[in-house]
Design a protein around this motif. Structure first.
Motif, PDB file in Angstrom:
ATOM      1  N   GLY A 173       5.356 -12.644 -11.720  1.00 49.94           N
ATOM      2  CA  GLY A 173       5.343 -13.948 -10.741  1.00 49.94           C
ATOM      3  C   GLY A 173       5.407 -13.726  -9.296  1.00 49.94           C
ATOM      4  O   GLY A 173       5.624 -14.860  -8.405  1.00 49.94           O
ATOM      5  N   ILE A 174       4.966 -12.633  -8.729  1.00 46.12           N
ATOM      6  CA  ILE A 174       5.056 -12.209  -7.329  1.00 46.12           C
ATOM      7  C   ILE A 174       3.898 -11.996  -6.893  1.00 46.12           C
ATOM      8  O   ILE A 174       3.019 -11.230  -7.266  1.00 46.12           O
ATOM      9  CB  ILE A 174       5.901 -10.828  -7.043  1.00 46.12           C
ATOM     10  CG1 ILE A 174       7.489 -11.291  -7.319  1.00 46.12           C
ATOM     11  CG2 ILE A 174       6.008 -10.659  -5.625  1.00 46.12           C
ATOM     12  CD1 ILE A 174       8.252 -10.051  -7.492  1.00 46.12           C
ATOM     13  N   ILE A 175       3.275 -12.638  -5.773  1.00 44.49           N
ATOM     14  CA  ILE A 175       1.969 -12.597  -5.348  1.00 44.49           C
ATOM     15  C   ILE A 175       2.034 -11.826  -3.842  1.00 44.49           C
ATOM     16  O   ILE A 175       2.355 -12.283  -3.134  1.00 44.49           O
ATOM     17  CB  ILE A 175       1.189 -14.032  -5.149  1.00 44.49           C
ATOM     18  CG1 ILE A 175       1.301 -14.809  -6.561  1.00 44.49           C
ATOM     19  CG2 ILE A 175      -0.032 -13.593  -4.580  1.00 44.49           C
ATOM     20  CD1 ILE A 175       0.747 -14.041  -7.634  1.00 44.49           C
ATOM     21  N   PRO A 176       1.416 -10.629  -4.004  1.00 50.42           N
ATOM     22  CA  PRO A 176       1.312  -9.965  -2.637  1.00 50.42           C
ATOM     23  C   PRO A 176       0.502 -10.546  -1.639  1.00 50.42           C
ATOM     24  O   PRO A 176      -0.419 -11.682  -2.102  1.00 50.42           O
ATOM     25  CB  PRO A 176       0.790  -8.389  -2.967  1.00 50.42           C
ATOM     26  CG  PRO A 176       0.944  -8.620  -4.509  1.00 50.42           C
ATOM     27  CD  PRO A 176       1.000  -9.866  -4.986  1.00 50.42           C
ATOM     28  N   ASP A 177       0.706 -10.130  -0.283  1.00 55.10           N
ATOM     29  CA  ASP A 177      -0.176 -10.746   0.786  1.00 55.10           C
ATOM     30  C   ASP A 177      -1.543 -10.117   0.527  1.00 55.10           C
ATOM     31  O   ASP A 177      -1.859  -9.291  -0.333  1.00 55.10           O
ATOM     32  CB  ASP A 177       0.201 -10.579   1.904  1.00 55.10           C
ATOM     33  CG  ASP A 177       0.538  -9.410   2.514  1.00 55.10           C
ATOM     34  OD1 ASP A 177       0.143  -8.300   1.992  1.00 55.10           O
ATOM     35  OD2 ASP A 177       1.197  -9.060   3.646  1.00 55.10           O
TER      36      ASP A 177
ATOM     37  N   ILE B 221      13.030  -3.852  -5.141  1.00 53.41           N
ATOM     38  CA  ILE B 221      11.522  -3.434  -4.924  1.00 53.41           C
ATOM     39  C   ILE B 221      11.790  -2.327  -3.602  1.00 53.41           C
ATOM     40  O   ILE B 221      11.791  -2.966  -2.733  1.00 53.41           O
ATOM     41  CB  ILE B 221      10.560  -4.064  -5.100  1.00 53.41           C
ATOM     42  CG1 ILE B 221      10.580  -4.728  -6.414  1.00 53.41           C
ATOM     43  CG2 ILE B 221       9.263  -3.411  -4.712  1.00 53.41           C
ATOM     44  CD1 ILE B 221       9.348  -6.113  -6.055  1.00 53.41           C
ATOM     45  N   ASN B 222      11.591  -1.154  -3.742  1.00 52.76           N
ATOM     46  CA  ASN B 222      11.701  -0.173  -2.644  1.00 52.76           C
ATOM     47  C   ASN B 222      10.681   0.796  -2.846  1.00 52.76           C
ATOM     48  O   ASN B 222      11.098   2.108  -2.736  1.00 52.76           O
ATOM     49  CB  ASN B 222      13.167   0.273  -2.515  1.00 52.76           C
ATOM     50  CG  ASN B 222      13.285   1.428  -1.343  1.00 52.76           C
ATOM     51  OD1 ASN B 222      13.865   2.397  -1.327  1.00 52.76           O
ATOM     52  ND2 ASN B 222      12.433   0.825  -0.088  1.00 52.76           N
TER      53      ASN B 222
ATOM     54  N   GLN C 200      -0.673   2.426   3.137  1.00 50.11           N
ATOM     55  CA  GLN C 200      -0.815   1.199   2.072  1.00 50.11           C
ATOM     56  C   GLN C 200       0.207   0.977   1.169  1.00 50.11           C
ATOM     57  O   GLN C 200       0.593   2.045   0.878  1.00 50.11           O
ATOM     58  CB  GLN C 200      -2.291   1.237   1.504  1.00 50.11           C
ATOM     59  CG  GLN C 200      -2.502   2.244   0.488  1.00 50.11           C
ATOM     60  CD  GLN C 200      -3.828   2.376  -0.128  1.00 50.11           C
ATOM     61  OE1 GLN C 200      -4.767   2.761   0.530  1.00 50.11           O
ATOM     62  NE2 GLN C 200      -3.963   1.727  -1.190  1.00 50.11           N
ATOM     63  N   PRO C 201       0.492  -0.205   0.889  1.00 50.67           N
ATOM     64  CA  PRO C 201       1.783  -0.168   0.259  1.00 50.67           C
ATOM     65  C   PRO C 201       1.437   0.278  -1.437  1.00 50.67           C
ATOM     66  O   PRO C 201       0.448   0.115  -1.863  1.00 50.67           O
ATOM     67  CB  PRO C 201       1.898  -1.760   0.013  1.00 50.67           C
ATOM     68  CG  PRO C 201       0.902  -2.412   0.427  1.00 50.67           C
ATOM     69  CD  PRO C 201       0.144  -1.318   1.328  1.00 50.67           C
ATOM     70  N   ASN C 202       2.466   0.587  -2.267  1.00 51.12           N
ATOM     71  CA  ASN C 202       2.309   0.909  -3.580  1.00 51.12           C
ATOM     72  C   ASN C 202       2.435  -0.190  -4.515  1.00 51.12           C
ATOM     73  O   ASN C 202       2.573  -0.013  -5.904  1.00 51.12           O
ATOM     74  CB  ASN C 202       3.463   2.008  -3.981  1.00 51.12           C
ATOM     75  CG  ASN C 202       3.030   3.250  -3.240  1.00 51.12           C
ATOM     76  OD1 ASN C 202       1.950   3.794  -3.182  1.00 51.12           O
ATOM     77  ND2 ASN C 202       4.192   3.776  -2.794  1.00 51.12           N
ATOM     78  N   SER C 203       2.457  -1.564  -3.957  1.00 52.35           N
ATOM     79  CA  SER C 203       2.414  -2.561  -4.868  1.00 52.35           C
ATOM     80  C   SER C 203       1.327  -2.652  -5.857  1.00 52.35           C
ATOM     81  O   SER C 203       1.672  -3.283  -7.003  1.00 52.35           O
ATOM     82  CB  SER C 203       2.530  -3.897  -3.845  1.00 52.35           C
ATOM     83  OG  SER C 203       1.269  -3.735  -3.261  1.00 52.35           O
TER      84      SER C 203
ATOM     85  N   ALA D 180       7.869  -1.635   1.466  1.00 54.39           N
ATOM     86  CA  ALA D 180       7.117  -2.747   0.590  1.00 54.39           C
ATOM     87  C   ALA D 180       6.911  -4.095   1.013  1.00 54.39           C
ATOM     88  O   ALA D 180       5.830  -4.705   0.541  1.00 54.39           O
ATOM     89  CB  ALA D 180       7.777  -2.609  -0.756  1.00 54.39           C
ATOM     90  N   ASN D 181       7.794  -4.441   1.912  1.00 54.00           N
ATOM     91  CA  ASN D 181       7.553  -5.844   2.249  1.00 54.00           C
ATOM     92  C   ASN D 181       6.618  -5.982   3.558  1.00 54.00           C
ATOM     93  O   ASN D 181       6.580  -7.130   4.007  1.00 54.00           O
ATOM     94  CB  ASN D 181       8.887  -6.481   2.529  1.00 54.00           C
ATOM     95  CG  ASN D 181       9.847  -5.830   3.449  1.00 54.00           C
ATOM     96  OD1 ASN D 181       9.300  -5.636   4.616  1.00 54.00           O
ATOM     97  ND2 ASN D 181      11.188  -5.971   3.167  1.00 54.00           N
ATOM     98  N   GLY D 182       6.346  -4.842   4.068  1.00 57.57           N
ATOM     99  CA  GLY D 182       5.308  -5.266   5.300  1.00 57.57           C
ATOM    100  C   GLY D 182       5.927  -5.359   6.393  1.00 57.57           C
ATOM    101  O   GLY D 182       5.248  -5.529   7.438  1.00 57.57           O
TER     102      GLY D 182
END
Length: 462
Positions: free
Chosen positions: A286-290, A142-143, A274-277, A314-316
């Motif tokens: 199964g990925i939970i963002p912060d 993820i990028n 802000q991220p595009n997640s 993406a990873n902060g």
């Protein structure tokens, strides 16, 4: 449904080289991009903004040429449309270069569309024509980067605003540019547009600019910006945005508890990113963002889902192009070459491309003191540096944080002409584990800016 060995989402400064190298390594690879190859750096960030800044710096140099004995420059003109066209040409050159690199890479497929997780190791891509295709992969990277954060201010959407992207696509120079925020992007763009001829007002809700920097650095930056005619309004909160009968932007603010009105021709919102997640819907994999939407990773950039990685903004982590590229190197070398690299304890450099430039690496003084470290602080004003005097670049200062016991360099802030370049010298010294004494005694060429590091560290012994 189509299956790949590796699926890369986003063609930023981690995604593009990672996709190419994975394909070279024999992985069937797909690279998904929703808008333009190259990500933020090439299309909206580093490349276009620094192109504008280069033009603005030239305008300033010409305007101040009489200070160096060069006259008949007062009739120069800024052709803003040509500056924008130059910027567009540079962006196209870099973007086209990335596209050609992808096209000539076998085993790699570029897919244009919006990606969203639809299951475990499964991504659904919606193309421009609305058609969807489902892709699966053994490994997913993820990028997806970030986008400008737009605060929920009353009247903002209805009144219209510029972002860090659209401000570089204007057809004409703003008469009065109001900027919300006083971070790196705000100060770079504010100074550039001021040098082009715009009136510029920056509005910051905090009591100071550059929240992450030391107070002496903040004051020095604020000083040269105000000297150029930029208005800095700190402790100012925007209550409402509107347009008047002349279609000017009107901001109702409260500064130090006192109501006030700020009116301008254009409004740039530069209040962070802000991220595009949310577009990616990582929860379905199964990925939970912060709490802020960033995808949590460990120091090997692995997410909570097996064989799914998150790189870059993406990873902060620190939101810099070089960090994104370094993320790619860590992931690729660990996965393909069997290395054991991590993000732990990596020394993070960055630059703010105002003029003078701020090159930063390692700890600030306030960070070191907050950690309870025993430190010494070296300082040298640029007006006392040989190269600063010769080049008529006396603004700014050099500053370094040194461990009192070991003499090792813990961090530095180089606010000077080409500050990023001299910062890199100290970064290399820090990586090598040099003490400040070794740099102090090192022989640099004369009269270079790097030579000023001798005097910077000599100040600790006065």
């Amino acid at each position: 449904m189509k299956h790949f060995d590796a699926l890369v989402i986003g063609s930023g400064q981690a995604g593009t080289p990672l996709a190419i190298q994975m394909a070279h390594a024999g992985y069937t690879t797909a690279l998904i991009e929703k808008r333009a190859v190259g990500g933020t750096c090439i299309n909206d960030g580093c490349i276009p903004s620094k192109s504008l800044i280069a033009s603005a710096k030239t305008a300033y140099t010409v305007a101040h040429a009489p200070e160096l004995g060069i006259y008949n420059t007062d009739a120069f003109r800024v052709h803003f449309n040509e500056i924008i066209e130059r910027k567009r040409g540079i962006v196209s050159r870099f973007r086209n270069g990335s596209e050609r690199s992808l096209e000539k890479t076998s085993n790699l497929e570029l897919i244009m569309g919006i990606a969203a997780f639809s299951g475990d190791k499964e991504v659904t891509v919606t193309g421009i024509d609305g058609r969807q295709q489902v892709l699966t992969a053994d490994y997913i990277f993820i990028n997806t980067g970030a986008r400008p954060f737009i605060p929920p201010l009353p009247g903002l959407e209805e009144s219209g605003y510029l972002t860090s992207t659209s401000v570089m696509e204007l057809d004409e120079l703003p008469q009065h540019l109001i900027i919300l925020g006083a971070g790196y992007v705000s100060l770079e763009m504010g100074q550039a547009f001021r040098r082009f001829g715009s009136q510029v007002t920056l509005i910051e809700s905090k009591s100071h600019i550059l929240d992450k920097e030391d107070e002496d650095i903040r004051q020095a930056v604020a000083g040269f910006l105000e000297e150029e005619g930029i208005t800095l309004l700190t402790d100012a909160r925007v209550e409402e945005v509107s347009r008047n009968s002349k279609q000017d932007i009107v901001l109702r603010i409260e500064k130090n508890g006192i109501p006030a009105i700020v009116t301008g021709s254009h409004l740039l919102v530069a209040a962070g990113r802000q991220p595009n997640s949310d577009i990616l819907q990582p929860e379905k994999a199964g990925i939970i963002p912060d709490a802020h939407g960033y995808i949590k990773v460990n120091d090997r950039l692995e997410t909570s889902a097996d064989r799914i990685f998150a790189l870059g903004d993406a990873n902060g982590g620190p939101a810099f192009t070089h960090i994104s590229y370094n993320d790619y190197r860590i992931v690729y070398r660990n996965l393909v070459e069997g290395a054991s690299l991590s993000t732990k304890d990596r020394i993070v450099p960055y630059c703010m491309f105002t003029d003078p430039e701020l090159g930063r690496v390692g700890l600030t003084e306030k960070e070191a003191r907050a950690k309870g470290l025993r430190i010494k602080v070296a300082r040298l004003e640029m007006e006392k540096a040989t190269r600063g005097i010769i080049d008529h670049k006396p603004k700014g200062l050099l500053k370094a944080i040194v461990d009192e016991d070991s003499g090792k360099i813990l961090g530095a802030a180089l606010l000077c002409n080409n500050g990023g370049e001299i910062m890199s010298v100290l970064q290399m010294a820090m990586v090598a584990g040099f003490s400040y004494e070794q740099v102090k005694e090192h022989m640099f060429a004369h009269p270079t800016l790097s030579e000023s590091l001798n005097n910077l560290f000599f100040s600790l012994e006065l």
